[in-house]
Design an enzyme around this catalytic site. Structure first.
Site, short mmCIF file in Angstrom:
data_model
loop_
_atom_site.label_atom_id
_atom_site.label_comp_id
_atom_site.label_asym_id
_atom_site.label_seq_id
_atom_site.Cartn_x
_atom_site.Cartn_y
_atom_site.Cartn_z
CB CYS A 2 6.29 -10.29 10.37
SG CYS A 2 4.60 -10.36 10.96
CG LEU A 50 0.82 -6.11 11.19
CD1 LEU A 50 0.67 -4.79 11.60
CD2 LEU A 50 0.73 -6.31 9.70
CG ASN A 75 6.06 -11.64 4.96
OD1 ASN A 75 5.17 -11.18 6.29
ND2 ASN A 75 6.48 -11.16 4.88
N GLY A 76 3.69 -14.28 7.08
CA GLY A 76 3.36 -14.88 6.00
C GLY A 76 1.59 -15.17 6.93
CB ILE A 288 -7.13 6.99 -3.85
CG1 ILE A 288 -6.73 8.08 -3.13
CG2 ILE A 288 -6.52 5.91 -4.80
CD1 ILE A 288 -5.03 7.95 -3.53
CB THR A 337 3.37 0.23 -15.68
OG1 THR A 337 1.57 -0.19 -15.47
CG2 THR A 337 3.67 -1.71 -15.18
NE ARG A 340 2.87 5.47 -16.13
CZ ARG A 340 2.40 5.52 -17.67
NH1 ARG A 340 2.45 4.67 -17.91
NH2 ARG A 340 3.86 6.01 -18.40
#
Length: 571
Positions: A2, A50, A75-76, A288, A337, A340
């Site tokens: 959330c 959420l 949130n958790g 992906i 990193t 990326r």
């Protein structure tokens, strides 16, 4: 997953300030609430929901009749909330996992409350009766939290830094926005005018300690001592428990699957447990990459082996380059990193949100840090040095890999679950003798692989597949994402710009054109906030100017999938 946001002692009208809370709306697409605090006219909470657990009573700030003076925004997920509720005979008013925080705080106080939580969390707890505000964050910072505290006692808190950027204060200079430290809690006195004063900041758990909630969860079969077979059995028991407890959800569960060791172990264990728990749907797995990428081929093999409903997302470097700027905006980081590796995760999360109904997403984050999986660990000068660096990496996860995993999934309203970062599992692994945890026979993560050998949980060739740099693994064998990105940047950044980089960016000056390119985009959106990335992620014990494993002399890209015998002698 959330979005939480709160102000205490606002220097500006709340109706003006509350627009800032909308900057994290992506974290909770199901509902939004903005609520003032009774009796404190310049204090308020904002919450983006959420809905994962308790569809009816899950809105926040959470308040229950028994404690009308307590306000909770968190949130958790608290995986042991039912176990604690039963053990201490708490009377729940809702089915929300976070309600346990109110009961634990009321009975034991803030420190024991935080240390008893088995899960991932960031919380803001307000006690109006005792005029206290508390902040806290889980051991590894899997859930994000940022705070802004002015000299005159105005406190603003948010899941992401972007929700605090334009908060108005009475200060003449911009207030500092800092990430809240994982594994810590902070106590503030709340004054009658709504301002606060920090009175305590303490650590309630560090990764090398067994968590205080462990004795409340008896696991059958756990052995003592460091005999190899005992250790391997314990690793399997604790890992399976870490995955099992994370099945807590009313929304569909899926799993990222790169075809590497870590995500494959998570996916296979998840599919196995989902069948045992009789979940009413098949587990979806997602990979992906370009059509001929090694990751996609390996993930396909794993999915076929475990029987998941597999989805492949096509990736092209052009699509990745187009997404770079929005990825950096979501990350709030210019670490090379991190950026990326985030592009692929961001695009796969977008696909999951738009094309499927999976919302709770498992992944293999944290394993490389815990089990010494990075290729540079082959060059560690001693087991002790390797063990120390493993702890350092875990303590910095909230700045790098965990930050990446949270922001790229949260950008699309997905909830991330990371069983490799289970408190109890990590504490046990870090308690093992240093010599047991180092790469062996040229193979990183040897102990983890050994623990799952001979079970047919995942294909043997995947169990012993060497580490692939993520940006290499997801793109074409002909040309990596790394190489494509360098080509694009070469056309965007010239040599003289890089030569003057340290004048333009004196803090953390970029050493490569890619670093310069990323930093320019970051500064465009977050000017003057370079301290959010305190240093670049870089391999140790090796002369390196770039974090990519591809640039290291010990990295040997592999065209064929090798057997265990091949793997143990060529890396």
């Amino acid at each position: 997953m959330c979005g939480i946001w709160a102000l205490f002692g606002s220097d500006e009208c709340l109706s003006v300030q509350c627009t800032n809370a909308m900057k994290i709306a992506h974290r909770g697409p199901d509902a939004f609430r903005f609520e003032n605090v009774n009796g404190f006219t310049n204090c308020c909470f904002g919450f983006h929901r959420l809905a994962i657990v308790d569809q009816l009573y899950g809105m926040q700030p959470l308040r229950v009749k028994k404690f009308p003076y307590l306000w909770l925004c968190y949130n958790g997920e608290i995986y042991n909330h039912i176990r604690l509720k039963n053990q201490f005979e708490f009377e729940y008013q809702t089915k929300v996992d976070g309600e346990i925080l109110l009961h634990l705080y009321d009975r034991f106080g803030i420190e024991k409350m935080a240390s008893m939580l088995d899960g991932v969390f960031a919380f803001i707890l307000l006690d109006t009766a005792n005029r206290k505000v508390f902040l806290g964050r889980d051991t590894y910072g899997v859930r994000p939290l940022f705070r802004l505290l002015t000299d005159n006692g105005f406190l603003a808190v948010c899941s992401e830094a972007k929700g605090l950027l334009d908060v108005k204060t009475s200060m003449s200079t911009p207030a500092k926005i800092t990430p809240f430290l994982p594994g810590h809690f902070e106590v503030f006195d709340l004054k009658l005018n709504g301002k606060v004063q920090s009175v305590q900041m303490d650590r309630f758990h560090c990764c090398t300690e067994e968590p205080k909630h462990a004795p409340h969860n008896i696991l059958e079969g756990l052995g003592t001592g460091f005999e190899l077979e005992t250790v391997k059995s314990n690793i399997r028991i604790l890992f399976e428990d870490a995955v099992k407890k994370r099945l807590m959800a009313h929304r569909r569960i899926g799993c990222l699957l790169s075809g590497g060791l870590d995500s494959s172990l998570v996916a296979a264990t998840l599919v196995k447990l989902a069948k045992e728990e009789e979940l009413p749907y098949p587990i979806q797995t997602f990979s992906i990459g370009a059509e001929d990428s090694p990751d996609v081929a390996a993930a396909r093999k794993v999915a076929a082996h475990i029987g998941s409903e597999h989805h492949e997302v096509n990736f092209t470097p052009e699509e990745g380059i187009r997404a770079l700027e929005e990825v950096i905006v979501h990350l709030e980081s210019y670490d090379i990193t991190t950026v990326r590796a985030s592009v692929g995760m961001y695009l796969i999360s977008k696909h999951i949100r738009e094309k499927t109904d999976s919302v709770v997403i498992f992944s293999g984050e944290g394993s490389d840090e815990l089990t010494q999986g990075y290729i540079y660990f082959h060059k560690a000068p001693s087991p002790k040095a390797a063990a120390e660096d493993s702890v350092r990496l875990l303590e910095e996860l909230y700045l790098f890999d965990v930050l990446r995993a949270d922001r790229t999934t949260a950008a699309h309203g997905l909830e991330l679950r990371v069983p490799f970062l289970d408190h109890r599992f990590t504490a046990y692994f870090l308690s093992l003798p240093e010599e047991m945890r180092v790469p062996k026979d040229g193979v990183e993560k040897h102990l983890l692989r050994e623990a799952f050998k001979g079970l047919n949980l995942i294909p043997d060739e995947i169990l012993w597949r060497r580490k692939e740099a993520f940006s290499d693994g997801m793109t074409s064998m002909k040309k990596s994402w790394y190489a494509s990105l360098q080509e694009h940047i070469e056309s965007e950044v010239n040599d003289s710009q890089l030569e003057n980089a340290s004048d333009l960016f004196p803090f953390n000056p970029p050493k490569t054109k890619e670093g310069f390119f990323i930093r320019q985009i970051f500064e465009k959106h977050y000017p003057g906030r370079c301290e959010w990335t305190p240093h670049y992620w870089m391999p140790r014990w090796i002369k390196a100017t770039d974090p990519s494993a591809r640039t290291l002399s010990i990295y040997k890209p592999d065209k064929d999938q090798r057997s265990h015998q091949k793997a143990s002698c060529t890396v």
